[in-house]
Design a protein around this motif. Structure first.
Motif, PDB file in Angstrom:
ATOM      1  N   GLY A  46       0.826  -1.179   0.161  1.00 47.96           N
ATOM      2  CA  GLY A  46       0.042  -0.126   0.016  1.00 47.96           C
ATOM      3  C   GLY A  46       0.766   1.315  -0.029  1.00 47.96           C
ATOM      4  N   ILE A  47       2.074   1.195   0.744  1.00 47.55           N
ATOM      5  CA  ILE A  47       2.817   2.492   0.519  1.00 47.55           C
ATOM      6  C   ILE A  47       3.535   2.372  -0.558  1.00 47.55           C
ATOM      7  N   ALA A  48       3.933   1.443  -1.240  1.00 39.80           N
ATOM      8  CA  ALA A  48       4.596   1.620  -2.455  1.00 39.80           C
ATOM      9  C   ALA A  48       3.695   2.100  -3.431  1.00 39.80           C
ATOM     10  N   ALA A  52       3.856   5.356  -5.703  1.00 37.83           N
ATOM     11  CA  ALA A  52       3.730   5.277  -7.454  1.00 37.83           C
ATOM     12  C   ALA A  52       2.658   6.252  -7.913  1.00 37.83           C
ATOM     13  N   LYS A  53       1.507   6.539  -6.981  1.00 40.05           N
ATOM     14  CA  LYS A  53       0.291   7.373  -7.490  1.00 40.05           C
ATOM     15  C   LYS A  53       1.111   8.790  -7.292  1.00 40.05           C
ATOM     16  N   MET A  54       2.076   9.166  -6.308  1.00 33.59           N
ATOM     17  CA  MET A  54       2.362  10.493  -6.088  1.00 33.59           C
ATOM     18  C   MET A  54       3.396  10.701  -7.063  1.00 33.59           C
ATOM     19  N   ALA A  55       4.197   9.740  -7.607  1.00 33.87           N
ATOM     20  CA  ALA A  55       5.068   9.918  -8.850  1.00 33.87           C
ATOM     21  C   ALA A  55       4.545  10.415 -10.024  1.00 33.87           C
ATOM     22  N   GLY A  70      -3.593  10.333   1.397  1.00 32.35           N
ATOM     23  CA  GLY A  70      -3.958   9.162   1.591  1.00 32.35           C
ATOM     24  C   GLY A  70      -2.928   8.267   2.317  1.00 32.35           C
ATOM     25  N   VAL A  71      -1.655   8.627   2.310  1.00 34.35           N
ATOM     26  CA  VAL A  71      -0.558   7.696   2.600  1.00 34.35           C
ATOM     27  C   VAL A  71      -0.522   7.386   4.155  1.00 34.35           C
ATOM     28  N   TRP A  72      -1.397   7.971   4.947  1.00 36.17           N
ATOM     29  CA  TRP A  72      -1.384   7.671   6.363  1.00 36.17           C
ATOM     30  C   TRP A  72      -2.255   6.444   6.654  1.00 36.17           C
ATOM     31  N   LYS A  73      -3.091   6.093   5.591  1.00 40.95           N
ATOM     32  CA  LYS A  73      -3.908   4.823   5.858  1.00 40.95           C
ATOM     33  C   LYS A  73      -2.992   3.388   5.962  1.00 40.95           C
ATOM     34  N   PRO A  74      -1.849   3.083   4.980  1.00 41.17           N
ATOM     35  CA  PRO A  74      -1.151   1.899   5.315  1.00 41.17           C
ATOM     36  C   PRO A  74      -0.273   2.295   6.534  1.00 41.17           C
ATOM     37  N   LEU A  75       0.255   3.502   6.697  1.00 41.49           N
ATOM     38  CA  LEU A  75       1.129   3.549   7.902  1.00 41.49           C
ATOM     39  C   LEU A  75       0.363   3.358   9.229  1.00 41.49           C
ATOM     40  N   VAL A  76      -0.937   3.847   9.322  1.00 40.32           N
ATOM     41  CA  VAL A  76      -1.729   3.442  10.372  1.00 40.32           C
ATOM     42  C   VAL A  76      -2.109   1.778  10.613  1.00 40.32           C
ATOM     43  N   ALA A  77      -2.101   1.261   9.371  1.00 36.78           N
ATOM     44  CA  ALA A  77      -2.416  -0.143   9.443  1.00 36.78           C
ATOM     45  C   ALA A  77      -1.225  -0.790   9.951  1.00 36.78           C
ATOM     46  N   CYS A  78      -0.022  -0.297   9.521  1.00 33.48           N
ATOM     47  CA  CYS A  78       1.207  -1.060  10.035  1.00 33.48           C
ATOM     48  C   CYS A  78       1.307  -0.952  11.430  1.00 33.48           C
ATOM     49  N   ILE A  79       0.986   0.199  12.064  1.00 30.80           N
ATOM     50  CA  ILE A  79       1.075   0.318  13.522  1.00 30.80           C
ATOM     51  C   ILE A  79      -0.092  -0.637  14.361  1.00 30.80           C
ATOM     52  N   VAL A  80      -1.282  -0.408  13.742  1.00 31.33           N
ATOM     53  CA  VAL A  80      -2.529  -1.312  14.440  1.00 31.33           C
ATOM     54  C   VAL A  80      -2.085  -2.704  14.318  1.00 31.33           C
TER      55      VAL A  80
END
Length: 95
Positions: A46-48, A52-55, A70-80
């Motif tokens: 998801g982060i990748a 890619a979308k940002m690039a 929207g990049v916070w979503k996979p980062l929060v998923a990793c923490i949870v």
């Protein structure tokens, strides 16, 4: 007097020892490890994807700001995910 009685009773209590995992618990731990690996692989994917979308957005001249929100979503998923599996592993191994 009460303290001496409490100490005497506590000294006579049996020590059950440490917890022992039931037979077959290795399979449960294996499934938890697989789930953790698959979950983190999805989070990294998801982060990748967001990168890619940002690039692509930046390459097209839009700056990539919409995708960055929207990049916070996979980062929060990793923490949870790490907290859930950490707690579950701690409870399963009684450690």
């Amino acid at each position: 007097m009460f303290v001496q009685l409490a100490v005497a009773v506590a000294a006579q209590m049996p020590n059950p020892g440490g917890p022992i995992a039931p037979p077959g618990s290795e399979k449960i731990m294996l499934l938890m490890q697989w789930g953790l690996w698959i979950g983190f692989a999805c989070c990294i994917g998801g982060i990748a994807l967001f990168a890619a979308k940002m690039a692509i957005s930046h390459r097209q001249g839009f700056g990539g700001g919409d995708e960055a929100t929207g990049v916070w979503k996979p980062l929060v998923a990793c923490i949870v995910l790490s907290n859930i599996f950490g707690l579950a592993a701690g409870l399963a191994t009684f450690g």
